[in-house]
Design a protein around this motif. Structure first.
Motif, PDB file in Angstrom:
ATOM      1  N   GLY A   1       0.814  -1.214   0.000  1.00 27.14           N
ATOM      2  CA  GLY A   1       0.000   0.000   0.000  1.00 27.14           C
ATOM      3  C   GLY A   1       0.843   1.258   0.000  1.00 27.14           C
ATOM      4  N   GLN A   2       1.921   1.256   0.789  1.00 31.55           N
ATOM      5  CA  GLN A   2       2.790   2.425   0.838  1.00 31.55           C
ATOM      6  C   GLN A   2       3.523   2.624  -0.495  1.00 31.55           C
ATOM      7  OE1 GLN A   2       3.003   4.653   3.221  1.00 31.55           O
ATOM      8  NE2 GLN A   2       1.548   3.614   4.566  1.00 31.55           N
ATOM      9  N   LEU A   3       3.955   1.517  -1.100  1.00 34.72           N
ATOM     10  CA  LEU A   3       4.636   1.621  -2.386  1.00 34.72           C
ATOM     11  C   LEU A   3       3.694   2.187  -3.454  1.00 34.72           C
ATOM     12  CD1 LEU A   3       7.030   1.117  -4.254  1.00 34.72           C
ATOM     13  CD2 LEU A   3       6.221  -1.236  -4.548  1.00 34.72           C
ATOM     14  N   ILE A   4       2.467   1.681  -3.488  1.00 37.76           N
ATOM     15  CA  ILE A   4       1.502   2.180  -4.479  1.00 37.76           C
ATOM     16  C   ILE A   4       1.208   3.649  -4.238  1.00 37.76           C
ATOM     17  CG2 ILE A   4      -0.877   1.943  -5.279  1.00 37.76           C
ATOM     18  CD1 ILE A   4      -0.663  -1.041  -4.619  1.00 37.76           C
ATOM     19  N   ARG A   5       1.049   4.030  -2.973  1.00 40.43           N
ATOM     20  CA  ARG A   5       0.763   5.445  -2.661  1.00 40.43           C
ATOM     21  C   ARG A   5       1.932   6.327  -3.053  1.00 40.43           C
ATOM     22  NH1 ARG A   5      -0.959   9.449  -2.861  1.00 40.43           N
ATOM     23  NH2 ARG A   5      -2.215  10.715  -1.454  1.00 40.43           N
ATOM     24  N   ALA A   6       3.162   5.851  -2.855  1.00 40.37           N
ATOM     25  CA  ALA A   6       4.334   6.642  -3.219  1.00 40.37           C
ATOM     26  C   ALA A   6       4.470   6.762  -4.731  1.00 40.37           C
ATOM     27  CB  ALA A   6       5.589   6.019  -2.625  1.00 40.37           C
TER      28      ALA A   6
ATOM     29  N   ARG B   1       8.273   9.590   1.581  1.00 35.97           N
ATOM     30  CA  ARG B   1       9.501   9.558   2.391  1.00 35.97           C
ATOM     31  C   ARG B   1       9.842   8.131   2.806  1.00 35.97           C
ATOM     32  NH1 ARG B   1       7.216  14.353   4.575  1.00 35.97           N
ATOM     33  NH2 ARG B   1       6.251  13.129   6.241  1.00 35.97           N
ATOM     34  N   LEU B   2       8.821   7.362   3.149  1.00 32.29           N
ATOM     35  CA  LEU B   2       9.064   5.979   3.551  1.00 32.29           C
ATOM     36  C   LEU B   2       9.578   5.148   2.379  1.00 32.29           C
ATOM     37  CD1 LEU B   2       8.822   3.983   5.902  1.00 32.29           C
ATOM     38  CD2 LEU B   2       6.494   3.471   5.124  1.00 32.29           C
TER      39      LEU B   2
ATOM     40  N   ASP C   1      13.704   2.951   0.949  1.00 32.21           N
ATOM     41  CA  ASP C   1      13.931   1.639   0.351  1.00 32.21           C
ATOM     42  C   ASP C   1      14.709   1.840  -0.954  1.00 32.21           C
ATOM     43  OD1 ASP C   1      12.791  -1.382   0.390  1.00 32.21           O
ATOM     44  OD2 ASP C   1      12.876  -0.655  -1.668  1.00 32.21           O
ATOM     45  N   ARG C   2      15.837   1.156  -1.085  1.00 32.47           N
ATOM     46  CA  ARG C   2      16.737   1.427  -2.216  1.00 32.47           C
ATOM     47  C   ARG C   2      16.064   1.159  -3.563  1.00 32.47           C
ATOM     48  NH1 ARG C   2      20.134  -1.719  -5.169  1.00 32.47           N
ATOM     49  NH2 ARG C   2      19.698  -3.517  -3.845  1.00 32.47           N
ATOM     50  N   LYS C   3      15.410   0.020  -3.719  1.00 30.15           N
ATOM     51  CA  LYS C   3      14.818  -0.319  -5.009  1.00 30.15           C
ATOM     52  C   LYS C   3      13.625   0.575  -5.328  1.00 30.15           C
ATOM     53  CE  LYS C   3      16.280  -5.159  -4.776  1.00 30.15           C
ATOM     54  NZ  LYS C   3      15.835  -6.588  -4.791  1.00 30.15           N
ATOM     55  N   ALA C   4      12.796   0.825  -4.313  1.00 31.36           N
ATOM     56  CA  ALA C   4      11.655   1.709  -4.544  1.00 31.36           C
ATOM     57  C   ALA C   4      12.120   3.131  -4.861  1.00 31.36           C
ATOM     58  CB  ALA C   4      10.738   1.714  -3.320  1.00 31.36           C
ATOM     59  N   ALA C   5      13.203   3.569  -4.193  1.00 28.90           N
ATOM     60  CA  ALA C   5      13.712   4.914  -4.446  1.00 28.90           C
ATOM     61  C   ALA C   5      14.209   5.052  -5.876  1.00 28.90           C
ATOM     62  CB  ALA C   5      14.826   5.244  -3.453  1.00 28.90           C
TER      63      ALA C   5
END
Length: 338
Positions: free
Chosen positions: A187-192, A209-210, A214-218
């Motif tokens: 959910g946080q990844l989708i929201r970001a 920010r969260l 995370d390296r891959k998500a960033a």
């Protein structure tokens, strides 16, 4: 009818309506009168004083001929005088007409200069408003705001924001910190990946920010931010696109390596202007082309890992994010779904 008393209209109007007074008996008339008098004196000297006493009586034809001989030169003199006077009048009228035209031209120029001086402040104000709007646009781009309208994205589950990961565990020797950290919730990844809706979207910024921790998500988010910023320079915004949404199983097939017609539904962008602008930018701008291909690779890698544990609802929500729409647009232009 009363005439206008406008200062700009007074000089040409008075020049046309009140011609200068001319003397009734001028130099031309005086010369014609003098020539006529001299001619009559000459006639009198020839026919009266110079005549012989024994001359036979003249007939009516002779008398008429003599009268015509006396009057015709006088008529010619006065015809010439009238012609000269008419020529002088025409010359004076022409000069007055030129003066009136010059006055009208000067009045028009003065009026135009006055209008320009009055309009100059409004033009300056317009330029200031355009500059202010440009600065607002640049500020909006700097805060990841790629939306023209403030509306929430439907179907995107959100979790409580601001929670920090506390279950770190002890770091073993030689083990990267990313491998020991708790995975980022879906959910946080989708929201970001959808980015904050507005500058006041605290929940969106907390998820962003969260995800950046995370390296891959960033890596995916930064690549998406780059392409969204470049697309906005051409007036292409993800909220303006209305793609045909693909089913979750098609996203799964693409994540598992399927290519070609089976996953062509992922290129559901139908906006011709956005496709044409993106295609032209892809061909002409090497920086944009490199950023687009880098983004496509990062999103592909992220999707392959995300699909393994994500539910169909999570995949559908992912497909509605701004990042996924950018992937559909750039993937179709780059031929990823062919």
């Amino acid at each position: 009818m009363t005439r206008s008393s406008s200062p700009a209209a007074t000089p040409p109007t008075s020049a046309l309506d009140t011609p200068p007074e001319r003397p009734v008996f001028g130099l031309i008339e005086a010369a014609a009168l003098g020539l006529s008098a001299m001619w009559f004196l000459a006639v009198v000297a020839i026919f009266v004083l110079g005549g012989t006493p024994d001359a036979p009586a003249a007939g009516w034809s002779d008398i008429l001929l003599r009268i015509v001989a006396m009057i015709l030169p006088v008529l010619l003199i006065w015809v010439g005088a009238i012609a000269l006077r008419s020529a002088q009048v025409m010359r004076d009228e022409s000069q007055r007409l030129h003066a009136a035209i010059d006055g009208m031209r000067n009045a028009y120029i003065a009026h135009a200069q006055q209008a320009a001086s009055v309009a100059e402040p409004s033009v300056t104000r317009k330029l200031d408003e355009i500059a202010a709007a440009t600065r607002k646009t640049e500020t909006a781009l700097a805060t990841f705001h790629t939306s023209r309208r403030d509306r929430p994205m439907p179907g995107i589950p959100t979790a409580a924001a601001g929670g920090e990961v506390t279950d770190q565990g002890l770091l073993a020797l030689g083990t990267p910190a990313e491998d020991l950290a708790a995975p980022l919730p879906s959910g946080q990844l989708i929201r970001a990946l959808n980015f904050p809706e507005t500058a006041e979207d605290e929940e969106g910024f907390a998820a962003l920010r969260l995800a950046l921790q995370d390296r891959k998500a960033a890596q995916v988010i930064q690549a998406a931010q780059d392409v969204l910023t470049l697309l906005s320079q051409d007036g292409i915004y993800m909220d303006d696109l209305r793609p045909d949404m693909a089913r979750p199983e098609i996203w799964r097939q693409f994540a598992q390596g399927t290519r070609g017609r089976a996953v062509a539904a992922l290129g559901g962008i139908r906006d011709r202007s956005s496709l044409a602008l993106t295609s032209a930018r892809m061909k002409q701008d090497p920086i944009f082309r490199d950023a687009a291909h880098h983004f496509l690779r990062r999103f592909d890698q992220m999707l392959a890992e995300f699909e393994e544990e994500a539910s169909d609802t999570d995949i559908s929500s992912l497909g509605e994010t701004r990042t996924a729409r950018a992937f559909m647009l750039l993937g179709r232009v780059a031929g990823t779904f062919d």
